[in-house]
Design a protein around this motif. Sequence first.
Motif, mmCIF file in Angstrom:
data_model
loop_
_atom_site.group_PDB
_atom_site.id
_atom_site.type_symbol
_atom_site.label_atom_id
_atom_site.label_comp_id
_atom_site.label_asym_id
_atom_site.label_seq_id
_atom_site.Cartn_x
_atom_site.Cartn_y
_atom_site.Cartn_z
ATOM 1 N N ASN A 64 1.929 -1.679 10.436
ATOM 2 C CA ASN A 64 2.188 -0.787 9.302
ATOM 3 C C ASN A 64 3.410 0.075 9.579
ATOM 4 O O ASN A 64 3.523 1.190 9.090
ATOM 5 N N GLU A 65 4.337 -0.481 10.349
ATOM 6 C CA GLU A 65 5.532 0.255 10.774
ATOM 7 C C GLU A 65 6.312 0.817 9.599
ATOM 8 O O GLU A 65 6.890 1.899 9.672
ATOM 9 N N THR A 66 6.327 0.077 8.502
ATOM 10 C CA THR A 66 7.051 0.534 7.308
ATOM 11 C C THR A 66 6.134 0.636 6.095
ATOM 12 O O THR A 66 6.574 0.489 4.955
ATOM 13 N N GLY A 67 4.850 0.861 6.344
ATOM 14 C CA GLY A 67 3.902 1.071 5.256
ATOM 15 C C GLY A 67 3.475 -0.179 4.529
ATOM 16 O O GLY A 67 2.877 -0.117 3.453
ATOM 17 N N GLN A 68 3.723 -1.369 5.129
ATOM 18 C CA GLN A 68 3.516 -2.623 4.399
ATOM 19 C C GLN A 68 2.054 -2.995 4.172
ATOM 20 O O GLN A 68 1.771 -3.894 3.378
ATOM 21 N N ILE A 69 1.102 -2.328 4.855
ATOM 22 C CA ILE A 69 -0.302 -2.595 4.549
ATOM 23 C C ILE A 69 -0.898 -1.491 3.669
ATOM 24 O O ILE A 69 -2.095 -1.498 3.375
ATOM 25 N N GLY A 70 -0.040 -0.544 3.277
ATOM 26 C CA GLY A 70 -0.467 0.460 2.311
ATOM 27 C C GLY A 70 -1.299 1.585 2.864
ATOM 28 O O GLY A 70 -2.037 2.222 2.110
ATOM 29 N N GLN A 71 -1.178 1.864 4.150
ATOM 30 C CA GLN A 71 -1.898 2.971 4.762
ATOM 31 C C GLN A 71 -0.932 4.117 5.056
ATOM 32 O O GLN A 71 0.252 3.890 5.322
ATOM 33 N N PRO A 72 -1.411 5.368 5.025
ATOM 34 C CA PRO A 72 -0.502 6.510 5.157
ATOM 35 C C PRO A 72 0.131 6.659 6.536
ATOM 36 O O PRO A 72 1.218 7.219 6.655
ATOM 37 N N THR A 73 -0.536 6.157 7.580
ATOM 38 C CA THR A 73 -0.001 6.276 8.934
ATOM 39 C C THR A 73 0.794 5.030 9.267
ATOM 40 O O THR A 73 0.250 3.925 9.290
ATOM 41 N N SER A 110 8.744 -4.696 10.700
ATOM 42 C CA SER A 110 8.896 -4.099 9.374
ATOM 43 C C SER A 110 8.661 -5.164 8.310
ATOM 44 O O SER A 110 8.849 -6.355 8.544
ATOM 45 N N GLY A 111 8.234 -4.725 7.137
ATOM 46 C CA GLY A 111 7.958 -5.682 6.075
ATOM 47 C C GLY A 111 7.566 -4.989 4.788
ATOM 48 O O GLY A 111 7.557 -3.762 4.696
ATOM 49 N N HIS A 112 7.244 -5.793 3.785
ATOM 50 C CA HIS A 112 6.813 -5.248 2.504
ATOM 51 C C HIS A 112 5.804 -6.189 1.870
ATOM 52 O O HIS A 112 5.644 -7.340 2.301
ATOM 53 N N SER A 113 5.115 -5.697 0.856
ATOM 54 C CA SER A 113 4.077 -6.471 0.170
ATOM 55 C C SER A 113 4.183 -6.219 -1.332
ATOM 56 O O SER A 113 4.616 -5.149 -1.762
ATOM 57 N N CYS A 114 3.774 -7.209 -2.115
ATOM 58 C CA CYS A 114 3.773 -7.073 -3.571
ATOM 59 C C CYS A 114 2.540 -7.779 -4.138
ATOM 60 O O CYS A 114 2.074 -8.774 -3.582
ATOM 61 N N ALA A 115 2.025 -7.282 -5.259
ATOM 62 C CA ALA A 115 0.895 -7.912 -5.927
ATOM 63 C C ALA A 115 0.984 -7.642 -7.413
ATOM 64 O O ALA A 115 1.521 -6.614 -7.842
ATOM 65 N N ILE A 116 0.472 -8.579 -8.199
ATOM 66 C CA ILE A 116 0.454 -8.446 -9.651
ATOM 67 C C ILE A 116 -0.985 -8.267 -10.121
ATOM 68 O O ILE A 116 -1.857 -9.073 -9.813
ATOM 69 N N SER A 117 -1.224 -7.203 -10.867
ATOM 70 C CA SER A 117 -2.516 -6.962 -11.493
ATOM 71 C C SER A 117 -2.311 -7.000 -12.996
ATOM 72 O O SER A 117 -1.535 -6.201 -13.532
ATOM 73 N N GLY A 118 -2.954 -7.951 -13.671
ATOM 74 C CA GLY A 118 -2.649 -8.158 -15.084
ATOM 75 C C GLY A 118 -1.231 -8.678 -15.198
ATOM 76 O O GLY A 118 -0.913 -9.759 -14.708
ATOM 77 N N THR A 119 -0.346 -7.908 -15.813
ATOM 78 C CA THR A 119 1.080 -8.245 -15.850
ATOM 79 C C THR A 119 1.922 -7.169 -15.165
ATOM 80 O O THR A 119 3.142 -7.135 -15.334
ATOM 81 N N THR A 120 1.269 -6.314 -14.384
ATOM 82 C CA THR A 120 1.960 -5.204 -13.716
ATOM 83 C C THR A 120 2.212 -5.544 -12.256
ATOM 84 O O THR A 120 1.277 -5.853 -11.511
ATOM 85 N N LEU A 121 3.469 -5.497 -11.861
ATOM 86 C CA LEU A 121 3.857 -5.747 -10.474
ATOM 87 C C LEU A 121 3.921 -4.428 -9.717
ATOM 88 O O LEU A 121 4.512 -3.453 -10.193
ATOM 89 N N ARG A 122 3.310 -4.422 -8.538
ATOM 90 C CA ARG A 122 3.404 -3.279 -7.633
ATOM 91 C C ARG A 122 3.849 -3.759 -6.262
ATOM 92 O O ARG A 122 3.403 -4.817 -5.806
ATOM 93 N N CYS A 123 4.713 -2.974 -5.608
ATOM 94 C CA CYS A 123 5.170 -3.311 -4.261
ATOM 95 C C CYS A 123 5.062 -2.090 -3.368
ATOM 96 O O CYS A 123 5.081 -0.944 -3.837
ATOM 97 N N TRP A 124 4.978 -2.330 -2.063
ATOM 98 C CA TRP A 124 4.901 -1.241 -1.093
ATOM 99 C C TRP A 124 5.431 -1.740 0.251
ATOM 100 O O TRP A 124 5.497 -2.932 0.515
ATOM 101 N N GLY A 125 5.838 -0.764 1.107
ATOM 102 C CA GLY A 125 6.356 -1.110 2.426
ATOM 103 C C GLY A 125 7.799 -0.674 2.616
ATOM 104 O O GLY A 125 8.228 0.367 2.104
ATOM 105 N N ASP A 126 8.574 -1.479 3.336
ATOM 106 C CA ASP A 126 9.946 -1.160 3.719
ATOM 107 C C ASP A 126 10.836 -1.034 2.484
ATOM 108 O O ASP A 126 11.022 -1.997 1.738
ATOM 109 N N ALA A 127 11.397 0.170 2.281
ATOM 110 C CA ALA A 127 12.238 0.419 1.113
ATOM 111 C C ALA A 127 13.723 0.429 1.445
ATOM 112 O O ALA A 127 14.555 0.610 0.549
#
Length: 277
Positions: A64-73, A110-127
């Motif tokens: 989770n070095e760059t927040g890619q698993i969505g945790q605050p630490t 470092s890395g990032h993740s993305c997921a689609i819920s319905g038709t809404t895309l959300r991403c998190w991680g390395d910016a």
Amino acid sequence: DITCGVAAGDGRLWCWGNMVWDGGSRSPSARFGGATFQPFGIATTLAHQCHVTSAGSVLCGGANETGQIGQPTTTTATATLAPPQGGALSAAGSTLLQRRIAVGYNQGESGHSCAISGTTLRCWGDATLGAVGFGGTAGSPPATTPTVVSIPGGAAAIAAGRGTSCALNASGTAYCFGRDVGQLAGQGVSTGTPTAAPVQVAGGWPSLRAIAAGDGYACGLAASGASVWCWGNNSVGQVGNGSPSGAAAPSNFLLGGSALMAADRLARLRAGRAGGR
């Protein structure tokens, strides 16, 4: 450097390889207790993974070095799976479907993740490279909470590569954002400049139903399954045009030519990066 699959009989997740957060295993083993997963709802990369459970929620684990698993630490890797913070991708608040999740990498852990819920895309991680839909500078802080990325017409498919993300909208049009979008937007020019806002891929091609992203290149599968369109970096022939030159607008290089017969059909695409991290 891991491989995972979902058992057809009971939906359990089996993994093997170098899982940096728990030492890894050279033999397949059932992972993460009694959780069950959708057969095509799993995504892994160099140092983290995110999967869609049978109930339709996202669980992530690993570095989770760059927040890619969505945790605050961002300093600790985890050997367990947990939902990204914020609750938007939990089963109770989402309609997440298989094949609508992707994980990408930059360098190291470092890395990032993305997921689609319905038709809404959300991403998190390395910016830092803009692959989460905002940021794009060396000092950009990581996105530890899934953040909405606007795709015109609504998101239908998502792919993640090295510091980049590409999505399809409901009409099968491709959009890319992140590292060196000059190549990934089909412009044929490597600017080296990140672009956080999704850019429509230039050129004409049929409606796409699947997309894959790698290291500076991407490929899309036509809705008919009869043609593959690739564009971007072609240093080792990854766009399939028989030349060391990159491809500007997406071009149909595979089906109907010498590589595959015109009558063939493909169901899915995958793209990757050769060698190293």
